[in-house]
Design a protein around this motif. Structure first.
Motif, PDB file in Angstrom:
ATOM      1  N   GLU A  50       2.886  46.823  39.716  1.00  0.00           N
ATOM      2  CA  GLU A  50       4.150  46.825  40.997  1.00  0.00           C
ATOM      3  C   GLU A  50       4.262  48.686  40.566  1.00  0.00           C
ATOM      4  O   GLU A  50       3.581  49.523  39.552  1.00  0.00           O
ATOM      5  CB  GLU A  50       5.036  46.786  40.185  1.00  0.00           C
ATOM      6  N   PRO A  51       4.506  49.142  41.857  1.00  0.00           N
ATOM      7  CA  PRO A  51       5.361  50.850  41.324  1.00  0.00           C
ATOM      8  C   PRO A  51       5.507  50.812  39.967  1.00  0.00           C
ATOM      9  O   PRO A  51       6.598  50.513  39.340  1.00  0.00           O
ATOM     10  CB  PRO A  51       6.449  51.285  42.262  1.00  0.00           C
ATOM     11  N   ASP A  52       5.571  51.920  39.166  1.00  0.00           N
ATOM     12  CA  ASP A  52       5.730  52.111  37.806  1.00  0.00           C
ATOM     13  C   ASP A  52       5.739  51.304  37.087  1.00  0.00           C
ATOM     14  O   ASP A  52       6.771  51.276  36.443  1.00  0.00           O
ATOM     15  CB  ASP A  52       7.791  53.197  38.108  1.00  0.00           C
ATOM     16  N   LYS A  53       4.948  50.318  37.228  1.00  0.00           N
ATOM     17  CA  LYS A  53       4.062  49.830  36.382  1.00  0.00           C
ATOM     18  C   LYS A  53       2.897  49.131  35.798  1.00  0.00           C
ATOM     19  O   LYS A  53       2.623  50.272  36.040  1.00  0.00           O
ATOM     20  CB  LYS A  53       4.935  47.671  36.289  1.00  0.00           C
ATOM     21  N   ASP A  54       2.525  49.159  34.537  1.00  0.00           N
ATOM     22  CA  ASP A  54       1.301  48.785  34.253  1.00  0.00           C
ATOM     23  C   ASP A  54       0.663  47.960  35.161  1.00  0.00           C
ATOM     24  O   ASP A  54       1.052  46.914  36.111  1.00  0.00           O
ATOM     25  CB  ASP A  54       1.505  47.999  32.500  1.00  0.00           C
ATOM     26  N   SER A  74      -2.643  44.117  30.198  1.00  0.00           N
ATOM     27  CA  SER A  74      -2.925  45.541  30.734  1.00  0.00           C
ATOM     28  C   SER A  74      -4.022  46.107  30.061  1.00  0.00           C
ATOM     29  O   SER A  74      -4.561  47.268  29.759  1.00  0.00           O
ATOM     30  CB  SER A  74      -1.322  45.997  30.840  1.00  0.00           C
TER      31      SER A  74
END
Length: 153
Positions: A50-54, A74
Motif C-alpha cells: 500500500e502507498p507509504d507502507k511496507d 515484510s
C-alpha cells in the motif's frame, strides 16, 4: 497421501474456472510425484503493498515428510528463515498432498484456513498456486519461486 484430495469436501474445484488448465499439469514421473524443495523458501512473485507502507511477501516453507508452513512478512528471505519453522505460532500450518506434479494443501492459523492447489514447476523451482481463503472468501493465483536458504539449527 493418495486417495481423494483434501479439497473434495471443502472446495468444489472447477478446472475450467481455474487459472491452471489440465493440459498444463505435468504427469507423474516414474519415480513418483514431484516433491517441493525443502532447503529454502518459496517466495510470492507478486508482493502486496500500500502507498507509504511496507511491502509484504508470501512465504511457504516445506518440511519432511509432508508439512507446509505459510506466512506473510515484510522481512527478506534470510530474516524470515531465522524464525519461520513448522511450529511458529503466528504462521499457518498444514500438510500437503501430491498427485504427479499437482499439489494441494490447507494452511490453518488462529484466524482460519486458506486452501491452495496448483502445480510444481520443472525442477520444483516454482509453484503456481490458486488459493481460496475460508476466512474472507478471497481468491488468488500466485506464482512462487524457490530461494535456497540455510536455516539455523
Amino acid at each position: 497421501m493418495g486417495g481423494k484430495g483434501q479439497f473434495e469436501d471443502k472446495w468444489a474445484y472447477d478446472p475450467k474456472a481455474a487459472s491452471l488448465k489440465p493440459d498444463s499439469v505435468p504427469t507423474e514421473e516414474s519415480d513418483g510425484p514431484i516433491r517441493p524443495l525443502t532447503g529454502g523458501l518459496y517466495i510470492d512473485d507478486d508482493p502486496t503493498a500500500e502507498p507509504d507502507k511496507d511491502i509484504f511477501y508470501g512465504y511457504l516453507r516445506f518440511t519432511p515428510p509432508d508439512r507446509v508452513t505459510s506466512v506473510t512478512s515484510s522481512g527478506n528471505p534470510e530474516q524470515v528463515a531465522r524464525w519461520l519453522g513448522p511450529e511458529h505460532r503466528f504462521s499457518s500450518h498444514g500438510t500437503y498432498e501430491l498427485f504427479g506434479a499437482a499439489i494441494s494443501f490447507a494452511a490453518t492459523s488462529k484466524s482460519g484456513t486458506v486452501l491452495y492447489q496448483g502445480v510444481i514447476g520443472p525442477g520444483a523451482l516454482t509453484l503456481a498456486l490458486d488459493s481460496r481463503s475460508l476466512i474472507n472468501g478471497h481468491r488468488a493465483h500466485r506464482t512462487y519461486h524457490f530461494e535456497p536458504i540455510d536455516f539455523p539449527d
